[in-house]
Scaffold this active site. Structure first.
Site, short mmCIF file in Angstrom:
data_model
loop_
_atom_site.label_atom_id
_atom_site.label_comp_id
_atom_site.label_asym_id
_atom_site.label_seq_id
_atom_site.Cartn_x
_atom_site.Cartn_y
_atom_site.Cartn_z
N HIS A 56 -6.73 -33.00 17.70
CA HIS A 56 -5.68 -33.85 18.27
C HIS A 56 -4.53 -33.03 18.84
O HIS A 56 -3.43 -33.53 19.03
CB HIS A 56 -5.18 -34.82 17.20
N LYS B 82 0.84 -1.20 0.00
CA LYS B 82 0.00 0.00 0.00
C LYS B 82 0.88 1.25 0.00
O LYS B 82 0.69 2.17 -0.78
CB LYS B 82 -0.93 -0.04 1.22
N GLU C 243 -5.14 -6.43 14.56
CA GLU C 243 -4.59 -5.12 14.18
C GLU C 243 -5.70 -4.08 14.22
O GLU C 243 -5.46 -2.91 14.47
CB GLU C 243 -3.95 -5.20 12.78
N GLU D 135 10.34 -4.77 4.59
CA GLU D 135 10.37 -6.17 4.15
C GLU D 135 10.10 -6.26 2.65
O GLU D 135 10.81 -6.94 1.91
CB GLU D 135 9.29 -6.98 4.89
N LYS E 192 8.86 -0.71 13.88
CA LYS E 192 9.41 -0.47 12.54
C LYS E 192 10.53 0.57 12.61
O LYS E 192 11.59 0.43 12.03
CB LYS E 192 8.32 0.10 11.61
N GLY F 20 -4.86 -1.76 4.90
CA GLY F 20 -4.09 -2.92 4.45
C GLY F 20 -4.82 -4.23 4.70
O GLY F 20 -4.90 -5.11 3.83
N ARG F 21 -5.37 -4.40 5.90
CA ARG F 21 -6.01 -5.67 6.25
C ARG F 21 -7.41 -5.80 5.65
O ARG F 21 -8.08 -6.81 5.84
CB ARG F 21 -6.04 -5.84 7.77
O1 LIG Z 1 1.06 -2.74 2.20
P1 LIG Z 1 2.14 -2.12 3.02
O2 LIG Z 1 2.11 -0.62 3.01
O3 LIG Z 1 3.49 -2.64 2.58
O4 LIG Z 1 1.93 -2.52 4.52
C1 LIG Z 1 1.92 -3.85 4.92
C2 LIG Z 1 1.32 -4.03 6.27
O5 LIG Z 1 2.03 -3.29 7.23
C3 LIG Z 1 1.13 -2.75 8.18
O6 LIG Z 1 1.06 -1.38 7.98
C4 LIG Z 1 1.53 -3.02 9.58
O7 LIG Z 1 2.89 -3.00 9.75
C5 LIG Z 1 -0.20 -3.43 7.87
O8 LIG Z 1 -1.27 -2.73 8.31
C6 LIG Z 1 -0.10 -3.58 6.42
O9 LIG Z 1 -1.05 -4.50 5.95
#
Ligand SMILES: O=P(O)(O)OC[C@H]1O[C@](O)(CO)[C@@H](O)[C@@H]1O
Length: 560
Positions: free
Chosen positions: A399, A212, A368, A218, A523, A282-283
């Site tokens: 189980h 987003k 979240e 990452e 972060k 995002g979620r």
């Molecule tokens: O799509 P982006 O901006 O890379 O963010 C990834 C994820 O990181 C977050 O902001 C949380 O760290 C989430 O809400 C989001 O889904």
């Protein structure tokens, strides 16, 4: 919603009434079913294609009526309408919350215009571009730089830019195009990219960088790693020469983001980028362009059925009266369990192997969203918020951890999910294996609700000394959700159901379910710690003693 409208829910009459009921009421499921032959039918509801049986929850008429008062007092319907209309209910980020606009059909009336933006037009323009791109990849018209058709689509994203796509891909995998498979790289642990890319052929690989913000450490790191892997691989086999990097990236990389300027800075042609908007959290984004990997591998027809499923649940949420509104009732019962009955966690137990990533997906959606301790006017909340969601598919979980749910000391409300028709018809001799599977599904909610009394155990001739160990208290609350089959539409319905449950709970607690400031500090610190980890003495010294000694351990033990 204006600040003045927000009342701390714990000061309301409805809350007080619920407190009293929690003190005095002791719903006993055995007795409740024995006394009321209609309990199951009066507490079973349909929402789109979902059949939802709430009758095995610890509620009675008084509790439900007080819970519905709570929904009215906290303005669930008004805030729902405000969300669907694009009001800026995400107050800490001053944003609309419009994931529901992503599934409005073309030509929906009246059109949705927010701050002068024709939302429907924008949503469908992007969708049409995604579908056209997906068709090209699927037909083989879109090829890699050496002219070979794409075989693997690698989605690079994390959080909402990963969990939704991977969960849906796993759930609907039987519907994928026969030439195409998807892989998902999310973790910055180098193992993830190394293992997911290691055996792929760069000539037939398409990478979707999904972020987003397009700033997530990452994702941007993994995207760079993938670009290097692609270009090195193509060069090694002589597929590209000097000056052909940009051409190769253009054929093998697309991006999904709200920050198209950053996509371009990264080196991806904006022609190959699909946008979305800051009003999609995002979620809540699997049904936005973040689902591009799904549109490609599963196809536009599947993706549009998936969107129609969300929409069907939205319509139920918008139009059903509170008394039979499933997301409202489930959200209210969750509040009852966690704020009044003391449940600390909530298990979600899908009896469908294809939903094996659904609990992980719900963890982000629910935790979240509702893991907050201040209300949207800045005051601290006065009671618990944010359920802890967890789970595994049945029957595997039976189980592993069900023992604690059946006979432990904690109250663990569970959502059981199952489908009448399996994805595969498998027989063991004459035995339909799906029927065995469903027998377990039905048996578990029955055992959890009704348990087994000491007398029933004794009647089996069990030695008195172990009767207590073999007694099941029962009265463990469960919700059973069934649908005819796990189709794209039903999956969309399930996701939207939980989105709206989260909304209902967040509204009752008075919290902003749409920000996520809690992930920012970690972060930032990770970025700040980089020099210390790389050996900068001053940076190491500046750390607290625990962090310093952990970094020193790392530096002493890192083999290269
Ligand atoms: O799509 P982006 O901006 O890379 O963010 C990834 C994820 O990181 C977050 O902001 C949380 O760290 C989430 O809400 C989001 O889904």
């Amino acid at each position: 919603m204006s600040e003045s409208k927000l009342t701390d829910v714990t000061t309301t009459d409805a809350w007080e009434r619920l407190d009293e009921l929690a003190e005095s009421a002791d719903v006993d499921l055995r007795a409740a079913f024995a006394e009321d032959a209609d309990r199951a039918s009066s507490l079973t509801f349909d929402a789109a294609d979902l059949r939802v049986d709430l009758s095995k929850n610890l509620v009675d008429k008084d509790v439900l009526s007080a819970l519905l008062d709570l929904a009215r007092t906290t303005g669930v319907e008004e805030r729902r309408d405000a969300m669907f209309a694009g009001e800026k209910i995400n107050v800490t980020e001053n944003r609309s919350v419009l994931h529901t606009a992503l599934r409005r059909p073309k030509g929906a009336q009246p059109p949705l215009v927010v701050d002068g933006q024709d939302v429907d037009k924008d949503v469908h323009e992007v969708l049409d571009r995604i579908y056209a791109f997906a068709d090209k990849v699927r037909s083989g018209e879109w090829t890699g730089v050496t002219g070979r058709p794409i075989e693997t689509v690698v989605n690079i994203g994390i959080g909402g830019s990963d969990l939704g796509p991977v969960m849906v891909y796993e759930a609907l995998k039987p519907l994928r195009h026969e030439r195409l498979t998807a892989r998902f790289i999310s973790n910055i642990d180098p193992t993830d990219a190394a293992e997911k890319l290691g055996d792929l052929d760069p000539e037939t690989t398409l990478v979707v960088v999904a972020s987003k913000t397009f700033t997530t450490l990452e994702t941007i790191t993994n995207a760079r790693v993938a670009r290097t892997w692609l270009l090195d691989g193509l060069r090694e086999r002589g597929a590209i020469g000097e000056g052909q990097d940009a051409e190769a990236v253009a054929k093998h990389f697309v991006a999904v983001s709200t920050a198209l300027d950053k996509v371009e800075e990264f080196g991806i042609d904006p022609k190959n980028a699909f946008g979305f908007w800051d009003w999609v959290g995002g979620r809540y984004s699997v049904d936005s362009a973040i689902g591009t990997v799904l549109a490609v591998v599963l196809g536009p027809r599947v993706f549009s059925e998936f969107l129609a499923g969300f929409r069907a649940m939205d319509e139920h949420f918008l139009s059903a009266p509170l008394e039979s509104n499933v997301p409202v009732l489930m959200g209210l019962i969750n509040v009852w369990d966690s704020n009044f009955l003391g449940a600390e966690t909530h298990a979600v137990l899908p009896y469908d192997q294809h939903l094996h990533r659904f609990p992980a997906y719900l963890q982000q959606l629910t935790m979240e969203s509702n893991g907050k301790s201040v209300m949207w006017d800045g005051r601290e909340v006065s009671d618990e918020t944010g359920e802890i969601f967890w789970g595994e598919p049945g029957t595997n979980g039976q189980h592993a951890f069900y023992q604690l749910i059946h006979q432990g000391t904690r109250l663990v409300p569970c959502d059981f999910i199952a489908f009448a028709t399996p994805s595969y018809d498998v027989k063991d001799g004459d035995q339909d294996v799906h029927e065995l599977f469903l027998a377990n599904f039905f048996a578990q909610t029955k055992a959890l609700a009704f348990g087994k009394t000491a007398d029933e155990v004794r009647a089996e001739g069990i030695d008195e000394s172990i009767v207590p160990a073999r007694t099941f208290p029962g009265n463990q609350p469960t919700t059973s959700i069934m649908a005819p089959k796990l189709t794209p539409s039903v999956l969309g319905q399930l996701i939207a159901l939980y989105e709206h449950i989260v909304f209902v709970e967040g509204t009752i607690w008075g919290i902003d379910s749409f920000d996520q400031w809690g992930v920012e500090l970690g972060k930032k610190l990770a970025k700040d710690l980089a020099p210390a980890i790389a050996g900068d003495e001053a940076a190491i010294k500046a750390q607290d003693s625990s962090t310093r000694s952990l970094i020193e351990y790392y530096r002493a033990n890192r083999a290269r």
